[in-house]
Design a protein around this motif. Structure first.
Motif, mmCIF file in Angstrom:
data_model
loop_
_atom_site.group_PDB
_atom_site.id
_atom_site.type_symbol
_atom_site.label_atom_id
_atom_site.label_comp_id
_atom_site.label_asym_id
_atom_site.label_seq_id
_atom_site.Cartn_x
_atom_site.Cartn_y
_atom_site.Cartn_z
ATOM 1 N N HIS A 1 37.874 -16.993 -39.726
ATOM 2 C CA HIS A 1 36.801 -17.690 -38.459
ATOM 3 C C HIS A 1 36.032 -16.800 -37.847
ATOM 4 O O HIS A 1 34.946 -17.573 -37.623
ATOM 5 N N LEU A 2 36.086 -15.430 -37.918
ATOM 6 C CA LEU A 2 34.888 -14.819 -37.468
ATOM 7 C C LEU A 2 33.737 -14.467 -38.170
ATOM 8 O O LEU A 2 32.758 -13.896 -37.841
ATOM 9 N N THR A 3 33.927 -15.011 -39.425
ATOM 10 C CA THR A 3 32.727 -14.664 -40.322
ATOM 11 C C THR A 3 32.081 -15.972 -40.798
ATOM 12 O O THR A 3 31.413 -15.973 -41.587
ATOM 13 N N LEU B 1 46.483 -9.186 -19.064
ATOM 14 C CA LEU B 1 45.631 -8.102 -19.105
ATOM 15 C C LEU B 1 45.973 -7.075 -20.501
ATOM 16 O O LEU B 1 45.006 -6.771 -21.032
ATOM 17 N N GLY B 2 47.419 -7.268 -20.861
ATOM 18 C CA GLY B 2 47.679 -6.626 -22.090
ATOM 19 C C GLY B 2 46.783 -6.940 -23.342
ATOM 20 O O GLY B 2 46.375 -6.040 -23.916
ATOM 21 N N PRO B 3 46.950 -8.292 -23.533
ATOM 22 C CA PRO B 3 46.225 -8.841 -24.675
ATOM 23 C C PRO B 3 44.641 -8.878 -24.625
ATOM 24 O O PRO B 3 43.981 -8.462 -25.562
ATOM 25 N N ARG B 4 44.104 -8.680 -23.321
ATOM 26 C CA ARG B 4 42.616 -8.632 -23.256
ATOM 27 C C ARG B 4 42.205 -7.032 -23.708
ATOM 28 O O ARG B 4 40.933 -6.859 -24.225
ATOM 29 N N ILE B 5 43.141 -6.011 -23.032
ATOM 30 C CA ILE B 5 42.686 -4.871 -23.561
ATOM 31 C C ILE B 5 43.053 -4.507 -25.191
ATOM 32 O O ILE B 5 42.138 -4.049 -25.690
ATOM 33 N N VAL B 6 43.857 -5.339 -25.915
ATOM 34 C CA VAL B 6 43.921 -5.321 -27.116
ATOM 35 C C VAL B 6 42.778 -5.993 -27.737
ATOM 36 O O VAL B 6 42.191 -5.644 -28.872
ATOM 37 N N HIS B 7 42.198 -7.179 -27.361
ATOM 38 C CA HIS B 7 41.117 -7.963 -27.820
ATOM 39 C C HIS B 7 39.938 -6.774 -27.834
ATOM 40 O O HIS B 7 39.188 -6.821 -28.726
ATOM 41 N N ALA B 8 39.786 -5.849 -26.674
ATOM 42 C CA ALA B 8 38.712 -5.031 -26.514
ATOM 43 C C ALA B 8 38.586 -4.115 -27.777
ATOM 44 O O ALA B 8 37.633 -3.479 -28.025
ATOM 45 N N LEU B 9 39.970 -3.646 -28.032
ATOM 46 C CA LEU B 9 40.154 -2.479 -28.933
ATOM 47 C C LEU B 9 40.189 -2.879 -30.297
ATOM 48 O O LEU B 9 39.968 -2.071 -31.256
ATOM 49 N N LEU B 10 40.588 -4.137 -30.797
ATOM 50 C CA LEU B 10 40.811 -4.334 -32.116
ATOM 51 C C LEU B 10 39.648 -4.522 -32.902
ATOM 52 O O LEU B 10 38.324 -5.004 -32.421
ATOM 53 N N PRO B 11 39.449 -4.165 -34.330
ATOM 54 C CA PRO B 11 38.362 -4.026 -34.941
ATOM 55 C C PRO B 11 37.990 -5.290 -35.430
ATOM 56 O O PRO B 11 38.036 -5.780 -36.817
ATOM 57 N N LEU B 12 37.811 -6.375 -34.761
ATOM 58 C CA LEU B 12 37.482 -7.900 -35.128
ATOM 59 C C LEU B 12 35.957 -8.034 -35.208
ATOM 60 O O LEU B 12 35.109 -7.688 -34.381
ATOM 61 N N PRO B 13 35.441 -8.590 -36.494
ATOM 62 C CA PRO B 13 33.937 -8.744 -36.525
ATOM 63 C C PRO B 13 33.576 -9.902 -35.658
ATOM 64 O O PRO B 13 34.272 -10.753 -35.434
ATOM 65 N N ASN B 14 32.228 -9.778 -34.987
ATOM 66 C CA ASN B 14 31.759 -10.902 -34.223
ATOM 67 C C ASN B 14 32.789 -11.367 -33.160
ATOM 68 O O ASN B 14 32.693 -12.624 -32.860
#
Length: 262
Positions: A113-115, A217-230
């Motif tokens: 999705h992100l590529t 809040l918990g998943p938003r923190i995880v989104h900020a930390l995960l190595p997801l491209p783009n």
């Protein structure tokens, strides 16, 4: 219930809640998912069944609050604040674990999705205004992890979260409490799950119905930390609304309960 039982129960239960709830959002959103574009009904019922499953798993240990707003409402109702921080810490940790597990389960779909240039932009990108118009404040997969408004009007967004959470917590307080009065028992799990479905279908359109500070809040923190491209931004300017709004809603519900039902 001991503090360790509460913490373990809330951690496991909230992790399951977010794994299944975030999982249905991933299933509907990600391009390589078999369930892509299944729609809002799938999301609403997916979250309802997520609540049902999580409550049945965690109720014997912790009473299955799974939501800081529910914990706050019960604390105000009973005037018992002794385990509030234990509940809240387990809920936040569980929400982060559940969000991370969604990433693991859909790892290949996230990458596909992100590529995809038609989704994240680049040479030859299609005109996908519904995504690109919000990308400055919310990345293209943030909705899998946390909520965001369709129309960004702070007072209305807060009010929507207050209203939805008041309905949820009042439903919890008026039915399905276990014998100790400290949380949701298994007999109330189905009814509460259907309440969540109803809130999603009726009040979920404006903000995505967080109605749970840890869930957002918990998943938003995880989104900020995960190595997801783009992956784009985590929209921290909005993040206070699905925390403050539900907490106010939980307090309002407890006040209504004490006035009308106690």
């Amino acid at each position: 219930m001991s503090s360790s039982d509460i913490f373990i129960g809330e951690t496991i239960g909230t992790a399951v809640l977010i794994l299944l709830g975030g999982g249905v959002c991933a299933a509907v959103t990600l391009k390589a998912s078999k369930a892509r574009d299944a729609g809002w009904l799938a999301i609403a019922f997916g979250w309802g069944f997520a609540v049902l499953t999580a409550v049945y798993i965690s109720a014997p240990l912790s009473g299955a609050h799974l939501n800081p707003a529910v914990t706050l409402g019960i604390a105000i109702k009973d005037d018992d604040w002794s385990n509030v921080w234990t509940y809240w810490s387990g809920q936040l940790l569980g929400a982060m674990i559940g969000a991370a597990l969604v990433w693991v389960a859909y790892y290949g779909q996230f990458l596909a999705h992100l590529t995809d240039r038609s989704i994240v932009g680049g040479p030859g990108a299609q005109d996908v205004k519904s995504v690109e118009a919000r990308e400055a404040k919310a990345g293209p997969v943030l909705g899998i992890f946390s909520t965001g408004p369709e129309v960004r009007v702070a007072w209305q967004n807060v009010a929507t979260e207050i209203i939805g959470t008041t309905v949820l917590v009042l439903a919890v307080l008026t039915q399905g409490l276990n014998d100790s009065g400290k949380g949701l028992g298994t007999l109330g799990a189905l009814i509460t799950a259907l309440v969540v479905v109803s809130i999603g279908l009726s009040l979920g359109g404006p903000t995505g119905y967080a109605i749970n500070p840890a869930r957002d809040l918990g998943p938003r923190i995880v989104h900020a930390l995960l190595p997801l491209p783009n992956k784009g931004a985590s929209d921290w300017t909005y993040a206070w609304i699905p925390v403050v709004g539900p907490l106010i809603g939980g307090a309002v519900a407890a006040g209504l309960y004490n006035v009308a039902f106690a």
